[in-house]
Design a protein around this motif. Structure first.
Motif, PDB file in Angstrom:
ATOM      1  N   THR A  90      -2.615  -6.689  -1.942  1.00 38.10           N
ATOM      2  CA  THR A  90      -1.765  -6.159  -3.004  1.00 38.10           C
ATOM      3  C   THR A  90      -2.499  -5.096  -3.799  1.00 38.10           C
ATOM      4  O   THR A  90      -3.600  -5.325  -4.305  1.00 38.10           O
ATOM      5  N   VAL A  92      -1.968  -0.555  -5.240  1.00 34.65           N
ATOM      6  CA  VAL A  92      -1.341   0.753  -5.062  1.00 34.65           C
ATOM      7  C   VAL A  92      -2.145   1.480  -3.984  1.00 34.65           C
ATOM      8  O   VAL A  92      -3.370   1.567  -4.083  1.00 34.65           O
ATOM      9  N   GLN A 117       3.210   1.349  -4.120  1.00 36.02           N
ATOM     10  CA  GLN A 117       2.847  -0.034  -4.429  1.00 36.02           C
ATOM     11  C   GLN A 117       3.128  -0.947  -3.245  1.00 36.02           C
ATOM     12  O   GLN A 117       4.236  -0.938  -2.690  1.00 36.02           O
ATOM     13  N   THR A 119       2.964  -5.039  -2.488  1.00 35.46           N
ATOM     14  CA  THR A 119       2.805  -6.360  -3.076  1.00 35.46           C
ATOM     15  C   THR A 119       3.033  -7.413  -1.998  1.00 35.46           C
ATOM     16  O   THR A 119       4.074  -7.412  -1.340  1.00 35.46           O
TER      17      THR A 119
END
Length: 122
Positions: A90, A92, A117, A119
């Motif tokens: 996780t 950027v 991003q 996640t």
């Protein structure tokens, strides 16, 4: 050179995502490309690199065997295929470019995209 990263999102542990980085300009084939990532509270770290010719690649130990970097000079795009994703992936993710040579160090790169991003939920 302008870079536009895309393809991030929310995925479960073990899932896959493919990030794309589209580059402007007609000299894309002369640029080494890299992917870096930055998690909250951490420094930006190297993920993968591909040479200007596409003949050489490097990976961070943490992603070897799970991530694959590739490029399509006809589309001025570099990809990062991510598989077997883990919560610790996780972050950027940023793509970067530098004329001729790149490598694993952040300071080697002149141009940066805006980040996308990723996640990974547990």
């Amino acid at each position: 050179v302008q870079l536009q990263a895309s393809g991030g999102g929310l995925v479960q542990t073990g899932g896959s995502l493919r990030l794309s980085c589209a580059a402007s300009g007609r000299t894309f084939s002369t640029y080494a490309m890299g992917w870096f990532r930055q998690a909250p509270g951490k420094e930006r770290e190297f993920v993968a690199h591909i040479s200007w010719s596409g003949g050489s690649t490097d990976y961070a130990d943490s992603v070897k065997g799970r991530f694959t970097i590739s490029r399509d000079s006809g589309k001025n795009t570099v990809y990062l295929q991510m598989s077997s994703l883990k919560p610790e992936d996780t972050a950027v993710y940023y793509c970067a470019a530098n004329r001729i040579s790149g490598g694993t160090k952040r300071n080697n790169y002149t141009y940066w995209g805006q980040g996308t991003q990723v996640t990974v939920s547990s």
